[in-house]
Design a protein around this motif. Sequence first.
Motif, PDB file in Angstrom:
ATOM      1  N   VAL A 126       0.834  -1.204   0.000  1.00 38.34           N
ATOM      2  CA  VAL A 126       0.000   0.000   0.000  1.00 38.34           C
ATOM      3  C   VAL A 126       0.868   1.253   0.000  1.00 38.34           C
ATOM      4  CG1 VAL A 126      -1.676   1.326   1.345  1.00 38.34           C
ATOM      5  CG2 VAL A 126      -1.957  -1.152   1.088  1.00 38.34           C
ATOM      6  N   LYS A 127       1.955   1.220   0.762  1.00 41.03           N
ATOM      7  CA  LYS A 127       2.853   2.375   0.826  1.00 41.03           C
ATOM      8  C   LYS A 127       3.501   2.646  -0.523  1.00 41.03           C
ATOM      9  CE  LYS A 127       6.853   4.202   3.364  1.00 41.03           C
ATOM     10  NZ  LYS A 127       7.862   3.912   4.403  1.00 41.03           N
ATOM     11  N   VAL A 128       3.939   1.589  -1.209  1.00 42.09           N
ATOM     12  CA  VAL A 128       4.565   1.755  -2.522  1.00 42.09           C
ATOM     13  C   VAL A 128       3.580   2.368  -3.509  1.00 42.09           C
ATOM     14  CG1 VAL A 128       5.459   0.486  -4.525  1.00 42.09           C
ATOM     15  CG2 VAL A 128       6.292  -0.039  -2.222  1.00 42.09           C
ATOM     16  N   ARG A 129       2.369   1.875  -3.512  1.00 38.17           N
ATOM     17  CA  ARG A 129       1.356   2.422  -4.420  1.00 38.17           C
ATOM     18  C   ARG A 129       1.131   3.905  -4.164  1.00 38.17           C
ATOM     19  NH1 ARG A 129      -4.413   0.760  -2.983  1.00 38.17           N
ATOM     20  NH2 ARG A 129      -4.028   2.525  -1.600  1.00 38.17           N
ATOM     21  N   SER A 130       1.019   4.282  -2.888  1.00 38.59           N
ATOM     22  CA  SER A 130       0.789   5.685  -2.545  1.00 38.59           C
ATOM     23  C   SER A 130       1.968   6.568  -2.945  1.00 38.59           C
ATOM     24  CB  SER A 130       0.528   5.817  -1.039  1.00 38.59           C
ATOM     25  OG  SER A 130      -0.624   5.092  -0.662  1.00 38.59           O
ATOM     26  N   GLU A 131       3.194   6.049  -2.747  1.00 33.39           N
ATOM     27  CA  GLU A 131       4.380   6.838  -3.094  1.00 33.39           C
ATOM     28  C   GLU A 131       4.512   7.019  -4.602  1.00 33.39           C
ATOM     29  OE1 GLU A 131       7.880   5.322  -1.289  1.00 33.39           O
ATOM     30  OE2 GLU A 131       7.378   6.098   0.695  1.00 33.39           O
ATOM     31  N   VAL A 132       4.175   5.985  -5.361  1.00 32.17           N
ATOM     32  CA  VAL A 132       4.236   6.096  -6.820  1.00 32.17           C
ATOM     33  C   VAL A 132       3.263   7.164  -7.309  1.00 32.17           C
ATOM     34  CG1 VAL A 132       3.695   4.899  -8.977  1.00 32.17           C
ATOM     35  CG2 VAL A 132       5.072   3.767  -7.234  1.00 32.17           C
ATOM     36  N   VAL A 133       2.048   7.146  -6.774  1.00 28.33           N
ATOM     37  CA  VAL A 133       1.041   8.138  -7.174  1.00 28.33           C
ATOM     38  C   VAL A 133       1.455   9.526  -6.727  1.00 28.33           C
ATOM     39  CG1 VAL A 133      -1.352   8.895  -6.838  1.00 28.33           C
ATOM     40  CG2 VAL A 133      -0.838   6.465  -7.195  1.00 28.33           C
ATOM     41  N   GLY A 134       1.974   9.650  -5.515  1.00 28.21           N
ATOM     42  CA  GLY A 134       2.321  10.962  -4.979  1.00 28.21           C
ATOM     43  C   GLY A 134       3.549  11.583  -5.613  1.00 28.21           C
ATOM     44  N   ARG A 135       4.563  10.751  -5.940  1.00 24.20           N
ATOM     45  CA  ARG A 135       5.832  11.289  -6.430  1.00 24.20           C
ATOM     46  C   ARG A 135       5.952  11.286  -7.953  1.00 24.20           C
ATOM     47  NH1 ARG A 135      10.502   8.238  -3.272  1.00 24.20           N
ATOM     48  NH2 ARG A 135      11.748   9.698  -4.548  1.00 24.20           N
ATOM     49  N   PHE A 136       5.235  10.376  -8.621  1.00 23.03           N
ATOM     50  CA  PHE A 136       5.416  10.254 -10.074  1.00 23.03           C
ATOM     51  C   PHE A 136       4.078  10.234 -10.817  1.00 23.03           C
ATOM     52  CE2 PHE A 136       8.772   7.774  -7.864  1.00 23.03           C
ATOM     53  CZ  PHE A 136       9.871   8.571  -8.180  1.00 23.03           C
ATOM     54  N   PRO A 137       3.210  11.217 -10.570  1.00 25.35           N
ATOM     55  CA  PRO A 137       1.894  11.183 -11.225  1.00 25.35           C
ATOM     56  C   PRO A 137       1.969  11.297 -12.744  1.00 25.35           C
ATOM     57  CG  PRO A 137       2.231  13.288 -10.127  1.00 25.35           C
ATOM     58  CD  PRO A 137       3.348  12.400  -9.694  1.00 25.35           C
ATOM     59  N   GLU A 138       2.831  12.166 -13.263  1.00 26.59           N
ATOM     60  CA  GLU A 138       2.888  12.352 -14.714  1.00 26.59           C
ATOM     61  C   GLU A 138       3.492  11.142 -15.427  1.00 26.59           C
ATOM     62  OE1 GLU A 138       1.196  14.555 -16.234  1.00 26.59           O
ATOM     63  OE2 GLU A 138       0.594  15.257 -14.244  1.00 26.59           O
ATOM     64  N   PRO A 139       4.631  10.607 -14.958  1.00 19.84           N
ATOM     65  CA  PRO A 139       5.110   9.367 -15.588  1.00 19.84           C
ATOM     66  C   PRO A 139       4.089   8.240 -15.503  1.00 19.84           C
ATOM     67  CG  PRO A 139       6.849  10.347 -14.269  1.00 19.84           C
ATOM     68  CD  PRO A 139       5.603  11.113 -13.976  1.00 19.84           C
ATOM     69  N   LEU A 140       3.314   8.205 -14.409  1.00 21.05           N
ATOM     70  CA  LEU A 140       2.289   7.182 -14.254  1.00 21.05           C
ATOM     71  C   LEU A 140       1.191   7.361 -15.299  1.00 21.05           C
ATOM     72  CD1 LEU A 140       1.781   4.791 -12.336  1.00 21.05           C
ATOM     73  CD2 LEU A 140       0.385   6.307 -10.927  1.00 21.05           C
ATOM     74  N   ARG A 141       0.796   8.624 -15.551  1.00 21.83           N
ATOM     75  CA  ARG A 141      -0.225   8.889 -16.567  1.00 21.83           C
ATOM     76  C   ARG A 141       0.271   8.507 -17.961  1.00 21.83           C
ATOM     77  NH1 ARG A 141      -1.330  13.401 -13.046  1.00 21.83           N
ATOM     78  NH2 ARG A 141      -3.496  13.243 -12.283  1.00 21.83           N
ATOM     79  N   ARG A 142       1.537   8.798 -18.237  1.00 23.68           N
ATOM     80  CA  ARG A 142       2.088   8.446 -19.543  1.00 23.68           C
ATOM     81  C   ARG A 142       2.140   6.931 -19.734  1.00 23.68           C
ATOM     82  NH1 ARG A 142       5.593  12.842 -18.309  1.00 23.68           N
ATOM     83  NH2 ARG A 142       7.275  11.420 -17.676  1.00 23.68           N
ATOM     84  N   GLU A 143       2.501   6.205 -18.658  1.00 24.82           N
ATOM     85  CA  GLU A 143       2.542   4.747 -18.743  1.00 24.82           C
ATOM     86  C   GLU A 143       1.140   4.169 -18.916  1.00 24.82           C
ATOM     87  OE1 GLU A 143       4.122   0.899 -18.875  1.00 24.82           O
ATOM     88  OE2 GLU A 143       4.994   2.881 -19.205  1.00 24.82           O
ATOM     89  N   ALA A 144       0.167   4.777 -18.249  1.00 26.29           N
ATOM     90  CA  ALA A 144      -1.218   4.332 -18.400  1.00 26.29           C
ATOM     91  C   ALA A 144      -1.698   4.542 -19.834  1.00 26.29           C
ATOM     92  CB  ALA A 144      -2.119   5.079 -17.427  1.00 26.29           C
ATOM     93  N   LEU A 145      -1.324   5.682 -20.415  1.00 27.08           N
ATOM     94  CA  LEU A 145      -1.710   5.966 -21.801  1.00 27.08           C
ATOM     95  C   LEU A 145      -1.052   4.962 -22.745  1.00 27.08           C
ATOM     96  CD1 LEU A 145      -3.156   7.843 -23.805  1.00 27.08           C
ATOM     97  CD2 LEU A 145      -1.080   9.259 -23.832  1.00 27.08           C
ATOM     98  N   ARG A 146       0.221   4.635 -22.460  1.00 28.24           N
ATOM     99  CA  ARG A 146       0.928   3.687 -23.314  1.00 28.24           C
ATOM    100  C   ARG A 146       0.309   2.295 -23.242  1.00 28.24           C
ATOM    101  NH1 ARG A 146       4.651  -0.200 -23.351  1.00 28.24           N
ATOM    102  NH2 ARG A 146       4.737  -0.297 -21.072  1.00 28.24           N
ATOM    103  N   GLN A 147      -0.050   1.875 -22.018  1.00 28.86           N
ATOM    104  CA  GLN A 147      -0.557   0.519 -21.846  1.00 28.86           C
ATOM    105  C   GLN A 147      -2.028   0.374 -22.211  1.00 28.86           C
ATOM    106  OE1 GLN A 147       0.193  -1.624 -18.247  1.00 28.86           O
ATOM    107  NE2 GLN A 147       2.329  -0.958 -18.056  1.00 28.86           N
ATOM    108  N   THR A 148      -2.824   1.406 -21.921  1.00 30.12           N
ATOM    109  CA  THR A 148      -4.284   1.265 -22.044  1.00 30.12           C
ATOM    110  C   THR A 148      -4.901   2.181 -23.090  1.00 30.12           C
ATOM    111  OG1 THR A 148      -4.812   2.946 -20.362  1.00 30.12           O
ATOM    112  CG2 THR A 148      -4.349   0.706 -19.579  1.00 30.12           C
TER     113      THR A 148
END
Length: 321
Positions: A126-148
Amino acid sequence: MKASQIRRQHLVSQVLLKQFTAAGPEGSGLQLRPVDVRNPERRNKLASTRTCGWADTFVAFDSASAEKLWDSVERGAHAAIEAVYAGTPFADPLHVRALRDLIVLHYVRSHRYRDVYTNAFETVRVKVRSEVVGRFPEPLRREALRQTGLHLASEGALNAFAERLVEQSEVTQSFGTGALFRTSIESMFNRVRATASNWQLEVLTPENGQFLIGDNPAVTVRTDTRPWSHSMAIGDAHSLVLPITPRHLLALGRNNIVSTVPRALMDQINIVQIRAADRYVYMHPRSTRLEMFARETAKRWRADRVSPYRASASESRNKRS
């Protein structure tokens, strides 16, 4: 290649359970008396050691590796326990090592360790998930766009995608198969064994009465409270105790000693076994007074009480399902 697997895995060694047995009627073999600490009103039949103290698929991945490690400890236990009965546990250094390792084995190979491990993993996940969202929102959005092919605008959608990435990770996959637990428990055994080597061994017998043994039999304790507190980290404990026969208890302490303990101290040790048990405590079949003591203690302790580790793990599993 499919890893070898052993389903019925004893958490309490047969060599220990046999010390609490008596011959059953009409050649039925050795039997002991179980008490269900979750349902102390329930009357349990006498049982064989084969049917007690085990868990189904405790180590779910390559259990043969773990069993080989456990067997290396248990092979030396028979002669060491005989030395305890003879009153000469310190005559052979190998016996001292075998008895100390027996304590460590039952401390690590336990329901308690698996619950703590599961709770710790879920907390980190749970902590890892929260840190990824909190620290890397834009890279996460780009990866979501790439995958989905989707643009994730809301925080909820971003959290859901982060959870998906965590679930797909190699560590989470290893957790799911049980491979991570197997390596974790073997590593923990070696670490606790190294810690325990700095302690001496106490062999204690009660002035009168008998010990019982639970299905979480090696328990850390602090003796500065009444009743004793238990199940803390080994570094915070005053001792680590393990009953090995109705009349003998092993404890880690400051000196190698053989000593007797008064009835009140024996009662404290038995209370700890009952409170630390996952489901059952076991005793000699003719220990009717001890059976009553166990039932009454369990009634007082188990009323509306749940292990925080087990509750957390259960809640996490429910959310994921």
